[in-house]
Design a protein around this motif. Structure first.
Motif, PDB file in Angstrom:
ATOM      1  N   VAL A   6       0.302  -1.252   0.437  1.00  0.00           N
ATOM      2  CA  VAL A   6      -0.014  -0.445   0.218  1.00  0.00           C
ATOM      3  C   VAL A   6       0.600   0.975  -0.101  1.00  0.00           C
ATOM      4  CG1 VAL A   6      -2.251   0.978   1.058  1.00  0.00           C
ATOM      5  CG2 VAL A   6      -1.896  -1.206   1.211  1.00  0.00           C
ATOM      6  N   HIS A   7       0.605   2.058  -0.910  1.00  0.00           N
ATOM      7  CA  HIS A   7       1.344   2.875  -1.317  1.00  0.00           C
ATOM      8  C   HIS A   7       0.791   4.443  -1.150  1.00  0.00           C
ATOM      9  CE1 HIS A   7       5.243   5.274  -3.149  1.00  0.00           C
ATOM     10  NE2 HIS A   7       4.603   6.021  -2.460  1.00  0.00           N
ATOM     11  N   LEU A   8       0.363   5.290  -0.674  1.00  0.00           N
ATOM     12  CA  LEU A   8      -0.067   6.575   0.123  1.00  0.00           C
ATOM     13  C   LEU A   8       0.324   7.081  -1.214  1.00  0.00           C
ATOM     14  CD1 LEU A   8      -0.577   5.943   3.939  1.00  0.00           C
ATOM     15  CD2 LEU A   8      -1.560   4.749   2.587  1.00  0.00           C
ATOM     16  N   THR A   9      -1.065   8.078  -1.333  1.00  0.00           N
ATOM     17  CA  THR A   9      -0.038   9.017  -2.629  1.00  0.00           C
ATOM     18  C   THR A   9      -1.063  10.227  -2.817  1.00  0.00           C
ATOM     19  OG1 THR A   9       0.130   9.837  -4.628  1.00  0.00           O
ATOM     20  CG2 THR A   9      -0.961   7.959  -4.588  1.00  0.00           C
ATOM     21  N   ARG A  10      -1.158  12.046  -2.843  1.00  0.00           N
ATOM     22  CA  ARG A  10      -2.240  12.387  -3.194  1.00  0.00           C
ATOM     23  C   ARG A  10      -2.521  12.601  -4.520  1.00  0.00           C
ATOM     24  NH1 ARG A  10       2.184  15.827  -0.344  1.00  0.00           N
ATOM     25  NH2 ARG A  10       1.445  16.184   1.923  1.00  0.00           N
ATOM     26  N   LYS A  11      -2.181  11.692  -5.668  1.00  0.00           N
ATOM     27  CA  LYS A  11      -2.349  11.928  -7.067  1.00  0.00           C
ATOM     28  C   LYS A  11      -2.951  11.355  -7.566  1.00  0.00           C
ATOM     29  CE  LYS A  11       1.610  14.154  -7.750  1.00  0.00           C
ATOM     30  NZ  LYS A  11       1.330  15.452  -8.481  1.00  0.00           N
ATOM     31  N   ASP A  12      -4.517  11.062  -7.950  1.00  0.00           N
ATOM     32  CA  ASP A  12      -5.208  10.621  -8.690  1.00  0.00           C
ATOM     33  C   ASP A  12      -5.054   9.091  -9.317  1.00  0.00           C
ATOM     34  OD1 ASP A  12      -5.511  10.883 -11.589  1.00  0.00           O
ATOM     35  OD2 ASP A  12      -6.046  12.970 -11.038  1.00  0.00           O
ATOM     36  N   PRO A  13      -5.465   8.573  -9.163  1.00  0.00           N
ATOM     37  CA  PRO A  13      -5.518   7.198 -10.131  1.00  0.00           C
ATOM     38  C   PRO A  13      -4.727   7.179 -12.033  1.00  0.00           C
ATOM     39  CG  PRO A  13      -7.193   6.561  -8.468  1.00  0.00           C
ATOM     40  CD  PRO A  13      -6.882   8.672  -8.973  1.00  0.00           C
ATOM     41  N   GLU A  14      -5.378   8.288 -12.476  1.00  0.00           N
ATOM     42  CA  GLU A  14      -5.473   8.602 -13.720  1.00  0.00           C
ATOM     43  C   GLU A  14      -4.229   8.728 -13.783  1.00  0.00           C
ATOM     44  OE1 GLU A  14      -9.921   7.824 -13.084  1.00  0.00           O
ATOM     45  OE2 GLU A  14      -7.953   9.471 -12.195  1.00  0.00           O
ATOM     46  N   TYR A  15      -3.650   9.541 -13.195  1.00  0.00           N
ATOM     47  CA  TYR A  15      -1.735  10.703 -12.560  1.00  0.00           C
ATOM     48  C   TYR A  15      -1.056   9.511 -13.066  1.00  0.00           C
ATOM     49  CZ  TYR A  15       1.636  13.164 -11.909  1.00  0.00           C
ATOM     50  OH  TYR A  15       3.226  13.998 -11.717  1.00  0.00           O
ATOM     51  N   THR A  16      -1.328   8.656 -11.580  1.00  0.00           N
ATOM     52  CA  THR A  16      -0.682   7.750 -11.329  1.00  0.00           C
ATOM     53  C   THR A  16      -0.048   6.802 -11.789  1.00  0.00           C
ATOM     54  OG1 THR A  16      -0.792   7.965  -8.918  1.00  0.00           O
ATOM     55  CG2 THR A  16       0.146   5.541  -9.699  1.00  0.00           C
ATOM     56  N   VAL A  17      -1.303   5.562 -13.300  1.00  0.00           N
ATOM     57  CA  VAL A  17      -1.503   5.450 -13.808  1.00  0.00           C
ATOM     58  C   VAL A  17      -0.587   5.976 -15.030  1.00  0.00           C
ATOM     59  CG1 VAL A  17      -2.350   3.683 -15.707  1.00  0.00           C
ATOM     60  CG2 VAL A  17      -3.356   3.812 -14.025  1.00  0.00           C
ATOM     61  N   LYS A  18      -0.541   7.311 -15.136  1.00  0.00           N
ATOM     62  CA  LYS A  18      -0.014   7.714 -16.639  1.00  0.00           C
ATOM     63  C   LYS A  18       1.433   7.576 -16.327  1.00  0.00           C
ATOM     64  CE  LYS A  18       0.402  12.444 -19.075  1.00  0.00           C
ATOM     65  NZ  LYS A  18       0.112  13.680 -19.152  1.00  0.00           N
ATOM     66  N   ILE A  19       2.146   8.114 -14.969  1.00  0.00           N
ATOM     67  CA  ILE A  19       3.571   7.975 -14.821  1.00  0.00           C
ATOM     68  C   ILE A  19       4.341   7.266 -15.099  1.00  0.00           C
ATOM     69  CG2 ILE A  19       5.431   8.613 -13.168  1.00  0.00           C
ATOM     70  CD1 ILE A  19       4.364  11.105 -13.926  1.00  0.00           C
ATOM     71  N   TRP A  20       3.549   5.488 -14.358  1.00  0.00           N
ATOM     72  CA  TRP A  20       3.942   4.447 -14.389  1.00  0.00           C
ATOM     73  C   TRP A  20       4.606   3.937 -15.581  1.00  0.00           C
ATOM     74  CZ3 TRP A  20       6.567   1.525 -11.113  1.00  0.00           C
ATOM     75  CH2 TRP A  20       7.026   2.080  -9.355  1.00  0.00           C
ATOM     76  N   LYS A  21       3.182   3.942 -16.443  1.00  0.00           N
ATOM     77  CA  LYS A  21       2.927   3.824 -17.970  1.00  0.00           C
ATOM     78  C   LYS A  21       4.592   4.371 -18.844  1.00  0.00           C
ATOM     79  CE  LYS A  21      -0.970   2.320 -18.926  1.00  0.00           C
ATOM     80  NZ  LYS A  21      -2.340   2.040 -19.732  1.00  0.00           N
ATOM     81  N   LYS A  22       4.599   5.819 -18.176  1.00  0.00           N
ATOM     82  CA  LYS A  22       5.907   6.480 -19.037  1.00  0.00           C
ATOM     83  C   LYS A  22       6.918   5.416 -18.663  1.00  0.00           C
ATOM     84  CE  LYS A  22       4.462  10.982 -19.391  1.00  0.00           C
ATOM     85  NZ  LYS A  22       4.035  12.511 -19.561  1.00  0.00           N
ATOM     86  N   GLU A  23       7.343   5.013 -17.730  1.00  0.00           N
ATOM     87  CA  GLU A  23       8.368   3.715 -16.915  1.00  0.00           C
ATOM     88  C   GLU A  23       8.118   2.958 -17.189  1.00  0.00           C
ATOM     89  OE1 GLU A  23      10.882   5.374 -15.600  1.00  0.00           O
ATOM     90  OE2 GLU A  23      10.148   7.411 -15.132  1.00  0.00           O
ATOM     91  N   GLY A  24       7.197   2.517 -18.441  1.00  0.00           N
ATOM     92  CA  GLY A  24       7.006   1.188 -18.846  1.00  0.00           C
ATOM     93  C   GLY A  24       6.169  -0.055 -18.449  1.00  0.00           C
ATOM     94  N   LEU A  25       5.661   0.566 -17.367  1.00  0.00           N
ATOM     95  CA  LEU A  25       5.311  -0.440 -16.423  1.00  0.00           C
ATOM     96  C   LEU A  25       3.510  -0.385 -16.601  1.00  0.00           C
ATOM     97  CD1 LEU A  25       7.979  -0.281 -13.623  1.00  0.00           C
ATOM     98  CD2 LEU A  25       7.010  -2.174 -15.044  1.00  0.00           C
ATOM     99  N   HIS A  26       3.028  -1.377 -16.695  1.00  0.00           N
ATOM    100  CA  HIS A  26       1.585  -1.353 -16.989  1.00  0.00           C
ATOM    101  C   HIS A  26       1.097  -1.096 -16.020  1.00  0.00           C
ATOM    102  CE1 HIS A  26      -2.271  -2.052 -19.035  1.00  0.00           C
ATOM    103  NE2 HIS A  26      -2.043  -3.051 -18.186  1.00  0.00           N
TER     104      HIS A  26
END
Length: 234
Positions: A6-26
């Protein structure tokens, strides 16, 4: 077995997904926990996953009286805790009580996925005050068996073949007294810090807050920082 981090974040899920996909992770948007006022994004591996948990309805979260929402409201950002999977959560509850731990008892839970489906499970927590001390892991039993659950996740695109090539090798916790923390967790885990799919490690830290500090993936060579959490990813 490690179920998820469990990683707590202030970012919404859509933003988080965008960042990790940029790193090549689905990563994918997970869904909403209406009764807790929270939402999440997810990154699956072969046997576990990372959950990025954020607030959706703060007032609902404040009234939820739930260990995870309390931790989210306290910490706001950074690694929160880990969750361990069990096939018999009631037996796990009894074992923990025999070992001297006070538990919350088994708690039902569910979330609505982005597609509108409902997924259900049961949770078990150690009763403890939310503070800067390292929280114990909590336990989960899914409504479905792993094979069936993963097959559904493959069908809806949550898990791709590249996800199943990933494995979380090690979780590294920063604490003031590593030997003391190791002994307490060994008692909780039944004697060993080596889980079937991941190892727990403790190191001395001068940070005020004792928390998980680093998640190491197998063959992880790239350092990635996200919302005050450090990852080593392939």
């Amino acid at each position: 077995m490690l179920d998820h981090i469990v990683h707590l974040t202030r970012k919404d899920p859509e933003y988080t997904v965008k960042i990790w996909k940029k790193e090549g992770l689905h990563a994918v948007v997970g869904g909403r926990h209406r009764q807790w006022g929270t939402q999440n994004a997810l990154l699956y591996t072969a046997t576990s996953y990372v959950e990025w948990l954020s607030l959706e309805e703060q007032e609902t979260a404040k009234l939820a009286n739930h260990p995870l929402t309390e931790l989210l409201l306290h910490d706001e950002v950074g690694f929160g805790t880990i969750c361990l999977r069990t096939d018999d959560i009631h037996e796990t509850d009894q074992r923990l009580q025999r070992a001297g731990f006070t538990t919350t008892g088994v708690m039902p839970a569910e979330r609505q996925t982005a597609s509108g489906a409902t997924r259900r499970w049961q949770l078990l927590f150690i009763k403890e005050e939310i503070s800067d001390e390292l929280p114990f892991p909590f336990f989960i039993e899914w409504e479905e068996e792993d094979a069936s659950r993963y097959e559904k996740l493959r069908r809806d695109g949550t898990i791709l073949p590249e996800n199943e090539a990933l494995n979380i090798e090690k979780c590294v916790f920063g604490v003031k007294e590593p030997a003391t923390a190791e002994e307490r967790w060994k008692r909780l885990l039944g004697g060993s810090l080596q889980l079937p799919n991941c190892r727990m490690e403790f190191r001395e830290s001068t940070n005020q807050r004792e928390r998980l500090e680093e998640v190491v993936f197998k063959n992880g060579t790239r350092k990635m920082m996200f919302e005050q959490g450090r990852y080593l990813v392939p």
